[in-house]
Scaffold this active site. Structure first.
Site, mmCIF file in Angstrom:
data_model
loop_
_atom_site.group_PDB
_atom_site.id
_atom_site.type_symbol
_atom_site.label_atom_id
_atom_site.label_comp_id
_atom_site.label_asym_id
_atom_site.label_seq_id
_atom_site.Cartn_x
_atom_site.Cartn_y
_atom_site.Cartn_z
ATOM 1 N N HIS A 133 43.709 16.169 9.146
ATOM 2 C CA HIS A 133 44.143 16.911 10.180
ATOM 3 C C HIS A 133 42.882 16.590 11.558
ATOM 4 O O HIS A 133 42.844 17.047 12.648
ATOM 5 C CB HIS A 133 44.073 18.528 10.036
ATOM 6 C CG HIS A 133 45.547 18.641 8.715
ATOM 7 N ND1 HIS A 133 46.667 18.658 9.863
ATOM 8 C CD2 HIS A 133 45.727 19.287 7.943
ATOM 9 C CE1 HIS A 133 47.659 19.136 8.847
ATOM 10 N NE2 HIS A 133 46.928 19.468 7.962
ATOM 11 N N ASP A 140 51.427 19.876 9.473
ATOM 12 C CA ASP A 140 52.376 20.546 8.684
ATOM 13 C C ASP A 140 53.578 21.048 9.180
ATOM 14 O O ASP A 140 53.094 21.875 10.405
ATOM 15 C CB ASP A 140 51.486 21.508 7.829
ATOM 16 C CG ASP A 140 50.221 20.652 7.476
ATOM 17 O OD1 ASP A 140 49.797 20.106 6.968
ATOM 18 O OD2 ASP A 140 48.885 22.107 7.283
ATOM 19 N N GLU A 203 52.683 18.273 -1.066
ATOM 20 C CA GLU A 203 52.690 19.310 -0.287
ATOM 21 C C GLU A 203 53.853 18.950 0.550
ATOM 22 O O GLU A 203 53.711 17.928 1.387
ATOM 23 C CB GLU A 203 51.263 20.061 0.467
ATOM 24 C CG GLU A 203 50.207 19.980 -0.378
ATOM 25 C CD GLU A 203 48.930 20.204 0.841
ATOM 26 O OE1 GLU A 203 47.675 20.668 0.535
ATOM 27 O OE2 GLU A 203 49.056 19.732 1.821
ATOM 28 N N HIS A 206 53.605 18.526 4.688
ATOM 29 C CA HIS A 206 52.912 18.008 4.719
ATOM 30 C C HIS A 206 52.754 16.141 4.942
ATOM 31 O O HIS A 206 53.338 14.861 4.108
ATOM 32 C CB HIS A 206 50.618 18.234 4.192
ATOM 33 C CG HIS A 206 49.645 17.413 4.440
ATOM 34 N ND1 HIS A 206 48.856 17.595 5.459
ATOM 35 C CD2 HIS A 206 49.728 15.716 4.291
ATOM 36 C CE1 HIS A 206 48.347 17.058 6.215
ATOM 37 N NE2 HIS A 206 48.719 15.334 5.211
#
Length: 236
Positions: A133, A140, A203, A206
């Site tokens: 990030h 996300d 995830e 993500h």
């Protein structure tokens, strides 16, 4: 539209990754990027230090996000929880999750570090090996329809096995609800992959473009180094 199964993809973070060749792209705000993209700044609403109401991505990643949104069926849109994340925010999230593990009774520091590494990248100020990030290349997100956010099986930032992208692909006897969740995750996965992103397998929310993880999965050169602070020079 029926999308195929989500394939099993393993990103070995210990594998050799080519050095970042910084492309110099600016970041762009996502709230005005496309009518089919909305921003819900999850960490801002949770009160984390350093967060803001806008979400940003590098220009190339943002363009691909807009492309993914256009590939959704009519009536659906992407909802962005988080994009570029400052060192301050990353450190706050990392420590917050560490405290959660301690409160659950975890005591072994090595085990805590291993568990943390699955879900929250260790904060760093090294712009050559940034957390995803910090580079502005990770996003996300989920999908929303007329009735609200689609059911993806867990909340955002649910750090359990249920959050693994392929979890509902592997159920031996899925229920009708399980199949609905499976379909929703496939939709998100395939529109994002078709636009050039890669997914982090732990995830479902993500996705990355231009990052070191993206480079490993696509046998490419990472093009986004870290951006430590927001300033006018790096926002388009």
């Amino acid at each position: 539209m029926n999308y195929p199964r989500i394939p099993a993809i393993h990103d070995d973070r210990t594998a050799f990754t080519p050095p970042v060749i910084e492309c110099g792209e600016a970041m762009v705000p996502l709230s005005t990027l496309s009518p089919r993209i909305t921003v819900y700044p999850a960490y801002y609403h949770l009160g984390y230090a350093g967060t803001q109401t806008e979400a940003y991505l590098r220009k190339g990643a943002a363009d691909r996000l807009a492309l993914a949104a256009e590939r959704l069926p009519d009536g659906l849109q992407l909802v962005v929880f988080d994009g570029w994340r400052s060192y301050e925010v990353q450190a706050s999230l990392y420590e917050g999750f560490r405290q959660d593990l301690l409160s659950q009774g975890w005591t072994d520091e090595e085990a805590i570090t291993r568990e943390l590494s699955k879900f929250v990248a260790k904060p760093t100020t090294d712009i050559q090996i940034p957390s995803p990030h910090l580079s502005g290349g990770a996003v996300d997100l989920t999908i929303a329809g007329p009735g609200g956010w689609l059911d993806m099986g867990t909340d955002f930032d649910d750090f359990t096995e249920l959050a693994m992208t392929r979890h509902f692909e592997e159920l031996a006897e899925p229920t009708e609800k399980d199949l609905e969740i499976q379909s929703n995750r496939r939709l998100l996965y395939h529109v994002m992959i078709s636009a050039g992103f890669t997914n982090y397998s732990h995830e479902w929310w993500h996705y990355e473009y231009g990052t070191r993880s993206w480079a490993r999965q696509t046998n490419s050169q990472p093009i986004y180094g870290g951006i430590l602070e927001m300033n006018e020079k790096i926002v388009e």
